[in-house]
Write an enzyme that holds these catalytic residues in place. Structure first.
Site, PDB file in Angstrom:
ATOM      1  N   HIS A 209       0.775  -1.037   0.158  1.00 15.25           N
ATOM      2  CA  HIS A 209      -0.814  -0.314  -0.149  1.00 15.25           C
ATOM      3  C   HIS A 209       1.238   1.148  -0.017  1.00 15.25           C
ATOM      4  CE1 HIS A 209       0.837  -0.294   4.048  1.00 15.25           C
ATOM      5  NE2 HIS A 209       1.029   1.090   4.256  1.00 15.25           N
TER       6      HIS A 209
HETATM    7  C1  UD1 Z   1      -1.248   6.370   5.955  1.00 13.78           C
HETATM    8  C2  UD1 Z   1       0.292   6.345   6.755  1.00 13.78           C
HETATM    9  C3  UD1 Z   1       1.081   5.287   6.320  1.00 13.78           C
HETATM   10  C4  UD1 Z   1       0.741   4.376   7.324  1.00 13.78           C
HETATM   11  C5  UD1 Z   1      -0.848   3.957   6.195  1.00 13.78           C
HETATM   12  C6  UD1 Z   1      -1.818   3.144   7.430  1.00 13.78           C
HETATM   13  C7  UD1 Z   1       0.929   9.535   6.025  1.00 13.78           C
HETATM   14  C8  UD1 Z   1       1.399  10.028   5.266  1.00 13.78           C
HETATM   15  N1  UD1 Z   1       0.882   7.546   5.698  1.00 13.78           N
HETATM   16  O1  UD1 Z   1      -0.888   5.653   4.455  1.00 13.78           O
HETATM   17  O2  UD1 Z   1       2.233   5.657   6.399  1.00 13.78           O
HETATM   18  O3  UD1 Z   1       1.500   2.935   6.794  1.00 13.78           O
HETATM   19  O4  UD1 Z   1      -1.575   5.403   6.953  1.00 13.78           O
HETATM   20  O5  UD1 Z   1      -2.754   2.516   6.506  1.00 13.78           O
HETATM   21  O6  UD1 Z   1       0.253   9.344   6.822  1.00 13.78           O
HETATM   22  N2  UD1 Z   1      -7.881   6.239   1.471  1.00 13.78           N
HETATM   23  C9  UD1 Z   1      -9.450   5.776   1.607  1.00 13.78           C
HETATM   24  N3  UD1 Z   1     -10.415   5.217   2.503  1.00 13.78           N
HETATM   25  C10 UD1 Z   1      -9.031   5.929   3.936  1.00 13.78           C
HETATM   26  C11 UD1 Z   1      -8.348   6.522   3.929  1.00 13.78           C
HETATM   27  C12 UD1 Z   1      -8.034   6.583   2.726  1.00 13.78           C
HETATM   28  O7  UD1 Z   1      -9.967   5.411   0.552  1.00 13.78           O
HETATM   29  O8  UD1 Z   1     -10.168   5.716   5.382  1.00 13.78           O
HETATM   30  C13 UD1 Z   1      -7.483   6.874   0.273  1.00 13.78           C
HETATM   31  C14 UD1 Z   1      -7.762   8.016  -0.483  1.00 13.78           C
HETATM   32  O9  UD1 Z   1      -7.958   7.420  -1.392  1.00 13.78           O
HETATM   33  C15 UD1 Z   1      -6.420   8.314   0.013  1.00 13.78           C
HETATM   34  C16 UD1 Z   1      -5.670   7.356   0.151  1.00 13.78           C
HETATM   35  O10 UD1 Z   1      -6.415   6.286  -0.161  1.00 13.78           O
HETATM   36  O11 UD1 Z   1      -6.252   9.896  -0.524  1.00 13.78           O
HETATM   37  C17 UD1 Z   1      -4.219   7.476   0.801  1.00 13.78           C
HETATM   38  O12 UD1 Z   1      -4.664   7.858   2.036  1.00 13.78           O
HETATM   39  P1  UD1 Z   1      -3.449   8.646   3.680  1.00 13.78           P
HETATM   40  O13 UD1 Z   1      -4.180   8.645   5.081  1.00 13.78           O
HETATM   41  O14 UD1 Z   1      -3.266   9.561   3.127  1.00 13.78           O
HETATM   42  O15 UD1 Z   1      -2.171   7.822   3.254  1.00 13.78           O
HETATM   43  P2  UD1 Z   1      -2.740   6.477   3.533  1.00 13.78           P
HETATM   44  O16 UD1 Z   1      -1.788   5.506   2.039  1.00 13.78           O
HETATM   45  O17 UD1 Z   1      -3.690   5.916   4.340  1.00 13.78           O
HETATM   46  N1  UDP Z   2      -3.953  -5.263   8.424  1.00 14.87           N
HETATM   47  C1  UDP Z   2      -5.210  -5.490   8.726  1.00 14.87           C
HETATM   48  N2  UDP Z   2      -6.098  -6.241   7.933  1.00 14.87           N
HETATM   49  C2  UDP Z   2      -5.782  -6.030   6.419  1.00 14.87           C
HETATM   50  C3  UDP Z   2      -3.976  -5.730   6.366  1.00 14.87           C
HETATM   51  C4  UDP Z   2      -3.510  -4.791   7.408  1.00 14.87           C
HETATM   52  O1  UDP Z   2      -5.714  -5.557  10.255  1.00 14.87           O
HETATM   53  O2  UDP Z   2      -5.667  -6.134   5.204  1.00 14.87           O
HETATM   54  C5  UDP Z   2      -3.625  -4.527  10.143  1.00 14.87           C
HETATM   55  C6  UDP Z   2      -2.068  -5.799  10.475  1.00 14.87           C
HETATM   56  O3  UDP Z   2      -1.892  -6.813  11.213  1.00 14.87           O
HETATM   57  C7  UDP Z   2      -1.093  -4.407  10.835  1.00 14.87           C
HETATM   58  C8  UDP Z   2      -2.002  -2.951  10.190  1.00 14.87           C
HETATM   59  O4  UDP Z   2      -2.749  -3.063   9.857  1.00 14.87           O
HETATM   60  O5  UDP Z   2      -1.409  -4.605  12.130  1.00 14.87           O
HETATM   61  C9  UDP Z   2      -0.607  -2.915   9.572  1.00 14.87           C
HETATM   62  O6  UDP Z   2      -0.963  -1.327   9.368  1.00 14.87           O
HETATM   63  P1  UDP Z   2      -0.509  -0.619   8.103  1.00 14.87           P
HETATM   64  O7  UDP Z   2      -0.054  -1.666   6.812  1.00 14.87           O
HETATM   65  O8  UDP Z   2      -1.672  -0.336   7.042  1.00 14.87           O
HETATM   66  O9  UDP Z   2       0.361   0.124   8.249  1.00 14.87           O
HETATM   67  P2  UDP Z   2       2.049   0.407   8.734  1.00 14.87           P
HETATM   68  O10 UDP Z   2       2.142  -0.626   9.513  1.00 14.87           O
HETATM   69  O11 UDP Z   2       2.685   0.084   7.253  1.00 14.87           O
HETATM   70  O12 UDP Z   2       2.314   2.054   9.040  1.00 14.87           O
END
Ligand code: UD1
Ligand code: UDP
Length: 368
Positions: A209
Site C-alpha cells: 500500500h
Molecule cells: C497512511 C500513512 C502510512 C501508513 C498507512 C496505514 C501517511 C503519510 N501515510 O497511508 O504511513 O502506512 O496510512 O494504512 O500518513 N483512503 C480511503 N479510505 C480511508 C483512507 C484513505 O479510501 O479511510 C484512500 C484515499 O484515496 C486516500 C488514499 O487512500 O487518498 C491515501 O490515504 P492517506 O491517509 O493519505 O495515506 P495512506 O496510504 O492511508
Molecule cells: N492489517 C489488517 N488488515 C489488513 C492488512 C493489515 O488488520 O487487511 C493490520 C496488520 O495486522 C497490522 C496493520 O494493519 O497490524 C499494519 O498497518 P498498515 O500496513 O496499514 O500500516 P504500516 O504498519 O505500514 O504503517
C-alpha cells in the site's frame, strides 16, 4: 496536581488504532483519565471502525473528520483542530504513535505549546528521506519530550542524533501486546481460511500500500509479477487484502492482477492475524506486518529497498527483496529454507504498561 496522569491519545489510521489499543486498555485497567482524539485520516470502515469493534475500544472523545488530502493540507488543518482540544483537555501527557501525518500533526500541536509529548514507537529510521513516513518520524522524535522506543537499536539511533538519554525509554513495541492478546482469539473466531478456501501453510499473503510502490505502476506491476512467479512455482494462491489506495491505483493504471493473486478488500484485524499466522510466506511493504510476522513465526519478504525494522532482518524472520520480480520470488524461495527459530526482538508484550509506568514516574517526580 496528582501523580495519576491525565492522558490524551491522538490517533487516526489503522496501524495507530491497533498499536494504541494496548495503551488504551492499560489506562482503563489503571483507571487513568484518558481522552482519545481521532483525526479521521482513515475513515473507511475497513481501515477504521472495524478495529474499534474488534479491539474492544471505546468511541473516540473527539472525531475530527480530516479525510484525505495533500500532506500540507491534512497536517495543517489537523494542527489547527487539535490545539483547541488540548487547551480544553489540558492533559499531563499527549501521546502520538508511529509515523503518519496524524502523528506529525499531534506532535506539532502539543510540542509548540506547554503539553508534554510522548512518541510511541520512536527511533525508527529507514534513512530514506523520500518516504513521507521518514520525515514524520524524525520530526515527531525531535519534538517529543519522551521517546518510547521498541529496542536498544532504536535508542542508539536517537543517541546518534543528539537526543539526550533521559528522554529515551526502551519499552518494547505495543504491537507485541496486541498480538499476544488477539492471536488465540483470531484462531478461535476467524473463518478467513474457509472463506477463501485455503489450507494452512499452503497459501501466501501480499500487502502493498506504500506510496513509493503502488503510486508507481512499474514497481506495483513488478511486485505482483514476483509474487505470482513464486506462487506458480509452488502451485499456491496468494491473498492480497488491499488498502483502498492500492485498489484505486489498480483501476487507474489498469493493472492486470495475475490470476493466482486474489485481490480483496482489507481484512479485519482478527482475520488478518489468522491469515498471517498460517501463511507459508508473507510479502509486504507494511511496517506493522514485518513486525507481526516476526512475532507470529511466519517468514516475511519485504518488497522495499530499505526497512526501519532492521531487527527483523537480523533475527532472520524477514528479508529485503526490493521489487525486481526475480529477486522477489527467489527471496521467498530462500526464506523457505530458513528454520523458524528466531526470537522476538520487540519486547515481551508489556510495552503499554512500561509506557504508562514511565509517564507516571515522571509525573510523580515533577509533583514531588
Ligand atoms: C497512511 C500513512 C502510512 C501508513 C498507512 C496505514 C501517511 C503519510 N501515510 O497511508 O504511513 O502506512 O496510512 O494504512 O500518513 N483512503 C480511503 N479510505 C480511508 C483512507 C484513505 O479510501 O479511510 C484512500 C484515499 O484515496 C486516500 C488514499 O487512500 O487518498 C491515501 O490515504 P492517506 O491517509 O493519505 O495515506 P495512506 O496510504 O492511508
Ligand atoms: N492489517 C489488517 N488488515 C489488513 C492488512 C493489515 O488488520 O487487511 C493490520 C496488520 O495486522 C497490522 C496493520 O494493519 O497490524 C499494519 O498497518 P498498515 O500496513 O496499514 O500500516 P504500516 O504498519 O505500514 O504503517
Amino acid at each position: 496536581m496528582t501523580s495519576t496522569p491525565a492522558i490524551t491519545v491522538i490517533l487516526g489510521t489503522r496501524p495507530e488504532i491497533i498499536k494504541c489499543a494496548p495503551i488504551l486498555h492499560e489506562c482503563e485497567r489503571r483507571d487513568y483519565p484518558c481522552t482519545v482524539v481521532h483525526t479521521g485520516q482513515h475513515y473507511s470502515e475497513e481501515l477504521d471502525s472495524v478495529f474499534f469493534e474488534q479491539l474492544d475500544l471505546p468511541e473516540p472523545d473527539y472525531e475530527l473528520d480530516v479525510g484525505s488530502s495533500s500532506h500540507g493540507r491534512q497536517t495543517g488543518s489537523l494542527i489547527a483542530e487539535i490545539e483547541p482540544i488540548l487547551e480544553a483537555e489540558d492533559p499531563d501527557t499527549v501521546l502520538v504513535q508511529g509515523d503518519t501525518n496524524s502523528t506529525l500533526a499531534g506532535s506539532i500541536a502539543a510540542a509548540k505549546r506547554e503539553w508534554t509529548l510522548g512518541h510511541v514507537e520512536a527511533g525508527l529510521r529507514s534513512f530514506d528521506r523520500e518516504m513521507p513516513e521518514e520525515l514524520n518520524r524524525v520530526l515527531a522524535d525531535h519534538a517529543a519530550d519522551y521517546l518510547f522506543v521498541p529496542t536498544e537499536e532504536s535508542a542508539d539511533l536517537l543517541g546518534d542524533e543528539g537526543i539526550p538519554d533521559e528522554r529515551i525509554r526502551v519499552t518494547g513495541n505495543t504491537v507485541v501486546d496486541a498480538v499476544q492478546r488477539h492471536a488465540d482469539i483470531a484462531t478461535e473466531r476467524s473463518d478467513v481460511l474457509d472463506d477463501f478456501d485455503l489450507s494452512s501453510f499452503q497459501y501466501a499473503v501480499l500487502t502493498a500500500h506504500r506510496a513509493e510502490n503502488v503510486d508507481n505502476p512499474d514497481r506495483f506491476e513488478a511486485i505482483l509479477d514476483g509474487v505470482d512467479r513464486f506462487a506458480a512455482e509452488r502451485g499456491i494462491q496468494v491473498i492480497y487484502p488491499a488498502h483502498p489506495r492500492a485498489r484505486k491505483r489498480v483501476e487507474e493504471f489498469d493493472i492486470d492482477v495475475p490470476d493466482r493473486v486474489e485481490l480483496v478488500e482489507s481484512l479485519s484485524y482478527l482475520d488478518f492475524l489468522r491469515l498471517e499466522d498460517e501463511a507459508l510466506v508473507v510479502f509486504t511493504d507494511s511496517g506493522g506486518v514485518q513486525e507481526e510476522t516476526c512475532i507470529l513465526g511466519t517468514r516475511c519478504v519485504t518488497v522495499r529497498d530499505n526497512t526501519e525494522r532492521p531487527e527483523t532482518i537480523s533475527v532472520g524472520s524477514n528479508t529485503l527483496a526490493g521489487t525486481d520480480p526475480e529477486v522477489v520470488s527467489s527471496s521467498a524461495r530462500e526464506m523457505l529454507d530458513r528454520p523458524v527459530d528466531w526470537g522476538c526482538p520487540f519486547g515481551d508484550g508489556d510495552a503499554a504498561a512500561r509506557i504508562l509506568d514511565a509517564i507516571t514516574a515522571d509525573l510523580a517526580a515533577e509533583v514531588a
